[in-house]
Design a protein around this motif. Structure first.
Motif, PDB file in Angstrom:
ATOM      1  N   SER A 267       0.840  -1.197   0.000  1.00 49.96           N
ATOM      2  CA  SER A 267       0.000   0.000   0.000  1.00 49.96           C
ATOM      3  C   SER A 267       0.875   1.248   0.000  1.00 49.96           C
ATOM      4  CB  SER A 267      -0.906  -0.005   1.236  1.00 49.96           C
ATOM      5  OG  SER A 267      -1.874   1.023   1.152  1.00 49.96           O
TER       6      SER A 267
ATOM      7  N   TYR B 235       0.693  -7.872  -4.768  1.00 55.88           N
ATOM      8  CA  TYR B 235      -0.530  -7.166  -5.158  1.00 55.88           C
ATOM      9  C   TYR B 235      -0.465  -5.726  -4.675  1.00 55.88           C
ATOM     10  CZ  TYR B 235      -2.382 -11.682  -6.419  1.00 55.88           C
ATOM     11  OH  TYR B 235      -2.559 -12.899  -7.022  1.00 55.88           O
ATOM     12  N   THR B 236      -0.877  -4.816  -5.527  1.00 52.62           N
ATOM     13  CA  THR B 236      -0.948  -3.408  -5.130  1.00 52.62           C
ATOM     14  C   THR B 236      -2.221  -3.166  -4.332  1.00 52.62           C
ATOM     15  OG1 THR B 236      -2.009  -2.895  -7.251  1.00 52.62           O
ATOM     16  CG2 THR B 236       0.393  -2.613  -7.109  1.00 52.62           C
ATOM     17  N   HIS B 237      -2.207  -2.074  -3.590  1.00 52.47           N
ATOM     18  CA  HIS B 237      -3.388  -1.646  -2.847  1.00 52.47           C
ATOM     19  C   HIS B 237      -3.502  -0.136  -2.965  1.00 52.47           C
ATOM     20  CE1 HIS B 237      -5.301  -0.173   0.997  1.00 52.47           C
ATOM     21  NE2 HIS B 237      -6.221  -1.022   0.571  1.00 52.47           N
TER      22      HIS B 237
ATOM     23  N   LEU C  33      -1.747   1.118  -7.113  1.00 47.72           N
ATOM     24  CA  LEU C  33      -2.279   0.524  -8.345  1.00 47.72           C
ATOM     25  C   LEU C  33      -1.516   0.951  -9.601  1.00 47.72           C
ATOM     26  CD1 LEU C  33      -4.452  -0.940 -10.094  1.00 47.72           C
ATOM     27  CD2 LEU C  33      -5.865   1.117  -9.860  1.00 47.72           C
TER      28      LEU C  33
ATOM     29  N   HIS D  68       1.355  -0.907 -11.880  1.00 42.09           N
ATOM     30  CA  HIS D  68       1.159  -1.896 -12.950  1.00 42.09           C
ATOM     31  C   HIS D  68       1.416  -1.314 -14.338  1.00 42.09           C
ATOM     32  CE1 HIS D  68      -0.539  -5.113 -10.433  1.00 42.09           C
ATOM     33  NE2 HIS D  68      -1.091  -4.138  -9.729  1.00 42.09           N
TER      34      HIS D  68
ATOM     35  N   ASN E 201      -4.411  -6.210  -8.207  1.00 46.54           N
ATOM     36  CA  ASN E 201      -4.703  -5.224  -7.166  1.00 46.54           C
ATOM     37  C   ASN E 201      -5.633  -5.829  -6.119  1.00 46.54           C
ATOM     38  OD1 ASN E 201      -4.487  -2.237  -6.394  1.00 46.54           O
ATOM     39  ND2 ASN E 201      -6.696  -2.550  -6.320  1.00 46.54           N
TER      40      ASN E 201
ATOM     41  N   TYR F 136     -11.198   5.188  -7.189  1.00 53.48           N
ATOM     42  CA  TYR F 136     -11.868   3.941  -6.812  1.00 53.48           C
ATOM     43  C   TYR F 136     -13.379   4.093  -6.732  1.00 53.48           C
ATOM     44  CZ  TYR F 136      -7.541   1.440  -6.007  1.00 53.48           C
ATOM     45  OH  TYR F 136      -6.343   0.796  -6.187  1.00 53.48           O
TER      46      TYR F 136
END
Length: 519
Positions: free
Chosen positions: A211, A233-235, A239, A242, A256, A406
């Motif tokens: 994060s 994984y991104t948070h 994001l 990527h 994500n 988001y």
């Protein structure tokens, strides 16, 4: 425990200020008051350092000190006090005997002076975050650094409105220069972002969630986890990682996790993996995942494991292997039910299509552009931004950035002759991309930015959003729609000035605002 006063973010109590023993963000009053003391020490440091006396150590302390005081960065009184002591020692070694400035003088000043000094201070905090990320990649700008000292000195001086207003605008100009520097640092380090579809499903097996905003930390973690059977994984604001070619080379950068920062307390509930916080947007940690939270850089939380300056992520890696991840693929969705999101539409990617976009506007196929983005938060009124995006006509394009995306980035709103109607330009600092695109379009049409068919519908939460707003004002950009509430630290007189000079408008209802914009 001594009471606190803080009104630097959008969620502040009653839209007037957090008082008592705990802020709405979860910060305790002792930590908040220590952050005020840290700010006073930064003013002392600024007084001790002239333009020709800056050093790497004083610059780093200035950036770390300002960044530490941003909302949702540091909840740890011990680390705040330690940093204050380091700043005090640096100042004492330069000019012994000078006392720290009492920041209460700012909060107790007349409301207009308090308002203008707050705009400068909070703007400096936001700009410092961007400067710190560039610093981590080895990019430093003397003009930017000199302004941090100048701005902090001015906060400790007796100044009138006519003297402070130009400094407010100068803060915006410096932030633009700083976002440009960070854009250069990121693209020269990792390549120009390219449009990328990102899945929201978490694959089975060990994984780590990252994060925050710091791409340098992301790169180091990707390198250290290579060939270890751990997916990354991104948070939230991570994001856009990527979209960068040199980060995309790592095949274990998978997708994500979850949505915006304010949903972390329930999205991280019992997560079978560690979470690494690289910058702000940390919320009070709940017991159901407390043993899996790691911090680094200026982020700090009591009793959480901190990864130091050596950036050895071994403890995070060990925890990922211990937790094991999900036993089966774990599908997640955006707030509107989407299973993938797009990112990577930074200025380079958009301007490659500038000719086509201009032609589509001239042909009447693109009627209007909306920049819908900024900081997200938990306030119910933030559903406005989702509804606004849904109601934009099919012949309009939406640019979005920061965690405010988001609210809408998983919507499927179609395309206009191959150009997606929603273009995610990146992190909050990538407001620079939006500005660069707007200026390029204005040049193509032979007009001013304010004459473009472009409307800015902005949400704000913390101090980086303040810095970006000041940048837009410094560029003379007008007719900004701002919400979900106006800043508590802006006095009626200062607000009236901003409304008259720049036509800043509080958001109302989606239908009313769309009617005003499109007629």
């Amino acid at each position: 425990m001594e009471e606190m006063f803080c009104f630097q973010c959008q969620q502040t109590a009653h839209n007037t200020g957090c008082e008592g023993h705990t802020g709405v963000c979860g910060k305790k009053s002792d930590t908040a008051n220590l952050q005020d003391e840290l700010t006073g020490e930064l003013i002392r440091l600024a007084r001790a350092v002239t333009e020709n006396e800056r050093s790497r150590s004083s610059d780093e302390l200035m950036l770390k000190g300002l960044f530490t005081t941003i909302t949702n960065v540091n909840f740890n009184s011990d680390t705040v006090k330690k940093l204050s002591d380091e700043i005090r020692e640096e100042a004492e070694n330069r000019k012994p005997g000078k006392d720290a400035y009492n920041v209460q003088k700012i909060w107790e000043a007349s409301e207009d002076i308090r308002s203008l000094k707050s705009l400068i201070l909070f703007g400096l905090r936001g700009t410092a975050a961007y400067a710190y990320h560039a610093w981590a990649l080895g990019y430093v700008d003397a003009e930017i650094m000199n302004f941090f000292y100048k701005g902090m000195r001015i906060l400790g001086e007796e100044k009138g409105m006519e003297e402070l207003l130009p400094v407010v605008i100068e803060t915006g100009k410096i932030n633009l220069r700083c976002m440009e520097l960070l854009d250069k640092a990121n693209t020269e380090s990792y390549g120009d972002p390219i449009p990328t579809e990102v899945p929201l499903t978490i694959e089975k097996g060990p994984f780590i969630v990252v994060s925050g905003h710091d791409l340098h930390d992301m790169k180091l973690l990707l390198e250290q986890t290579k060939d270890k059977g751990i997916n990354i994984y991104t948070h939230s604001e991570m994001l856009p990682a990527h979209g960068y070619p040199k980060l995309k080379e790592y095949s274990h950068l998978k997708g994500n996790f979850g949505t915006a920062w304010q949903s972390q307390q329930f999205e991280f509930h019992n997560i079978p993996a560690p979470i690494l916080f690289t910058t702000n947007c940390l919320m009070p940690v709940r017991q159901s995942y407390a043993d899996r939270v790691f911090t680094t850089s200026v982020v700090s939380y009591p009793e959480m494991v901190h990864i130091g300056a050596d950036k050895d992520f071994t403890p995070v890696i060990a925890k990922a292997l211990e937790c094991g991840g999900y036993s089966e693929d774990h599908p997640m969705t955006g707030i509107n039910g989407g299973t993938t999101v797009m990112t990577g539409f930074a200025h380079n990617a958009v301007l490659e299509n500038a000719g086509k976009i201009v032609d589509l506007v001239k042909q009447g196929k693109i009627r209007h552009f909306f920049l819908i983005g900024g900081c997200d938060g938990a306030a119910p009124g933030r559903s406005y931004y989702t509804e606004f995006a849904k109601k934009t006509p099919m012949d309009t394009i939406i640019l979005t950035l920061a965690c405010g995306k988001y609210r809408l980035n998983d919507l499927r709103l179609g395309e206009i002759e191959g150009i997606p109607r929603i273009l995610d330009m990146g992190q909050c600092n990538d407001a620079y991309s939006a500005i660069k695109v707007a200026m390029a379009l204005a040049e193509a049409f032979g007009c001013e930015v304010n004459e473009l068919p472009l409307s800015m519908i902005l949400s704000w939460y913390e101090q980086k959003a303040v810095a970006i707003l000041l940048t837009l004002l410094a560029l003379g950009i007008k007719n900004i729609y701002l919400g979900p509430t106006l800043p508590a630290f802006v006095s009626p007189n200062v607000l009236n000035y901003l409304v008259q000079e720049y036509q800043i408008t509080p958001i109302s209802t989606v239908d009313e605002d769309l009617k005003k914009i499109l007629g």
